[in-house]
Design a protein around this motif. Sequence first.
Motif, PDB file in Angstrom:
ATOM      1  N   LEU A  75       3.105  -4.389  -1.689  1.00  0.00           N
ATOM      2  CA  LEU A  75       3.867  -3.055  -1.576  1.00  0.00           C
ATOM      3  C   LEU A  75       3.097  -1.995  -2.150  1.00  0.00           C
ATOM      4  CD1 LEU A  75       7.401  -4.512  -2.415  1.00  0.00           C
ATOM      5  CD2 LEU A  75       6.176  -4.475  -0.361  1.00  0.00           C
ATOM      6  N   PRO A  76       3.143  -0.955  -1.597  1.00  0.00           N
ATOM      7  CA  PRO A  76       2.676   0.250  -2.166  1.00  0.00           C
ATOM      8  C   PRO A  76       3.385   0.771  -3.383  1.00  0.00           C
ATOM      9  CG  PRO A  76       3.805   1.185  -0.327  1.00  0.00           C
ATOM     10  CD  PRO A  76       3.768  -0.438  -0.361  1.00  0.00           C
ATOM     11  N   LYS A  77       2.595   1.117  -4.495  1.00  0.00           N
ATOM     12  CA  LYS A  77       3.363   1.185  -5.744  1.00  0.00           C
ATOM     13  C   LYS A  77       2.548   2.666  -6.510  1.00  0.00           C
ATOM     14  CE  LYS A  77       3.915  -3.473  -6.485  1.00  0.00           C
ATOM     15  NZ  LYS A  77       2.774  -4.300  -5.511  1.00  0.00           N
ATOM     16  N   THR A  78       3.432   3.384  -7.152  1.00  0.00           N
ATOM     17  CA  THR A  78       3.052   4.322  -8.183  1.00  0.00           C
ATOM     18  C   THR A  78       2.103   3.830  -9.159  1.00  0.00           C
ATOM     19  OG1 THR A  78       4.733   4.579  -9.447  1.00  0.00           O
ATOM     20  CG2 THR A  78       5.122   5.619  -7.259  1.00  0.00           C
ATOM     21  N   GLN A 107       6.851   2.618  -3.537  1.00  0.00           N
ATOM     22  CA  GLN A 107       6.829   3.924  -2.860  1.00  0.00           C
ATOM     23  C   GLN A 107       7.600   3.569  -1.601  1.00  0.00           C
ATOM     24  OE1 GLN A 107       2.555   4.425  -3.001  1.00  0.00           O
ATOM     25  NE2 GLN A 107       3.080   6.382  -4.129  1.00  0.00           N
ATOM     26  N   LYS A 108       8.923   3.931  -1.703  1.00  0.00           N
ATOM     27  CA  LYS A 108       9.871   3.682  -0.441  1.00  0.00           C
ATOM     28  C   LYS A 108       9.496   4.542   0.786  1.00  0.00           C
ATOM     29  CE  LYS A 108      13.669   0.825  -2.031  1.00  0.00           C
ATOM     30  NZ  LYS A 108      15.206   0.771  -1.922  1.00  0.00           N
ATOM     31  N   PHE A 109       8.932   5.815   0.451  1.00  0.00           N
ATOM     32  CA  PHE A 109       8.596   6.676   1.481  1.00  0.00           C
ATOM     33  C   PHE A 109       7.508   6.178   2.312  1.00  0.00           C
ATOM     34  CE2 PHE A 109       5.852   7.775  -1.947  1.00  0.00           C
ATOM     35  CZ  PHE A 109       4.584   8.480  -1.259  1.00  0.00           C
ATOM     36  N   GLU A 110       6.581   5.479   1.633  1.00  0.00           N
ATOM     37  CA  GLU A 110       5.574   4.837   2.564  1.00  0.00           C
ATOM     38  C   GLU A 110       5.995   3.816   3.287  1.00  0.00           C
ATOM     39  OE1 GLU A 110       2.596   5.887   2.725  1.00  0.00           O
ATOM     40  OE2 GLU A 110       2.119   7.155   1.294  1.00  0.00           O
ATOM     41  N   LEU A 111       6.978   3.055   2.909  1.00  0.00           N
ATOM     42  CA  LEU A 111       7.637   1.802   3.546  1.00  0.00           C
ATOM     43  C   LEU A 111       8.392   2.435   4.751  1.00  0.00           C
ATOM     44  CD1 LEU A 111       8.572  -0.599   0.438  1.00  0.00           C
ATOM     45  CD2 LEU A 111       6.443  -0.599   1.974  1.00  0.00           C
TER      46      LEU A 111
END
Length: 548
Positions: free
Chosen positions: A523-526, A532-536
């Motif tokens: 999962l993409p993370k800060t 980062q839900k906006f990426e999901l």
Amino acid sequence: MPNIFDQGLARNGANFAPISPLSFIERTAEVYPERLAVVHGDLRRNWAQVYDRCRRLASALARRGVGKGDTVAVMLPNTPPMVEAHFGIPMAGAVLNALNTRLDAETIAFMLDHGEAKVVIVDPEFAPVMKRAIALRQSKAPLAVIDVEDEVYTGPVERIGALTYEQLLAEGDAQYAWQLPGDEWDAIALNYTSGTTGNPKGVVYHHRGAAVNAVSNILEWDMARHPVYLWTLPMFHCNGWCFPWTVAARAGVNVCLRKVEAKAMIDAIAAHGVTHYCGAPIVHGMLVNAPDEMKRGLPTGVKAMVAGAAPPASMIEGMERMGFDLTHVYGLTEVYGPATVCPKHDEWNEVDIGERARLNARQGVRYHLQRDARVIDPATMQPVPLDGETMGEIMFRGNITMKGYLKNPAATAEAFAGGWFHTGDLAVQYPDGYIKIKDRSKDIIISGGENISSIEVEDVLYRHPDVLAAAVVARPDARWGETPCAFVELKAGASLKAEDIVAHCKKHLAGFKVPRAVVFGELPKTSTGKIQKFELRKQAGSAAAIDV
């Protein structure tokens, strides 16, 4: 009309002083000058030495024309200069802008311009991106660049400034007579929000808020003198939740860590007798999921603070097996990091792990020195019933709240509408006063007219023993409008199919809440470990639906 207690009882220098965390390091250096203050690789400094260096930094900045209301930016990992920046920069009357070290050059350039930085202090690891950021600045105002040298760093080094950090400190006076702010409302720090849409907003902290949140950290953890604090939480994130100031107040030890990895954390905890550390769930998960042989020799009784997603039962169990004590907090950049805490009650130890996880997963009650935290109906601005069911928005008011957004009066007015800070987080409040987030207002999934809490679905996903991280977002659906889409990161060695996830969710959720699409992968993370839900959301539209 004045009363008798207003007559001849004026405020003066003898009976009133602005509250500021700068007082903390001054007292500690006087009372515990020889106590260890900083550990970084082979480097050891006591509090007298750190205080001297902070005063030198303030003096050198002042000699270069930096004063009240000027911004000094830093792009540093959790190293000694970052600790010193939290004191030396405001001692000069300036405002500390700790930049997120994971950001791209374009965003950094915007922050340098928007915050009107006069000086930027840069670690060698981030010199390349800072060099590009400086080239992209729109402002023509001069910007002094200071290069930090760090023996622990082993990568390539490129000098981009006119002098080094040690050369800057050599210009300063260790006896510099710094002053407390004239007003505790004066700005002490500038922190930028993540900026998931448009440019990030500049959140301005004041001295009073920084000090009272630092003291609240002590109270929430019952921190004794001389804690040993491991820097797993980035100091650029809400000024490390105000813990640079907290550690100074308790004459503790700052154990610096350039990079957060399981082995580095475990080695530091064991070698230095770490007593406290903070982080997002992923940080604690590194320890819980580390091989048992790596964790041999870890001390018990370490106090850990978690924020972000609620700690799942598997994490609580894993921390308990290690003998670590986990405290759940909640907050935002606008409230200096954590501003509510979930205090545990003795009787919670008597219930099963599932119930204990449910109780500990709540965002809890206001910090000691925060005036109030409530779940309020944003339409009526009245508190919701304390029934654990009626949803409203979490709102704060009190000293642990930002001054506002820099150069953005409209956003500031909107955030403070009705005399409360509006978080945008939807929640319920229980009869015992404890708050529980149900979702971000933008993360609620509306499927066939029914509201689905993404957090509720995520909580169920985290109960699966093979799930390391999970996030749920809305997926467009021609029939239902939206349906849940689950993004799942598995633990090392685990192998699951979408059908396994769906079957697990069906055991715990109503049918309409079960994910209609499951996507596996990291999962993409800060930089602080938040997903980062906006990426999901960008990916959710292309995720294939499955038959549930």
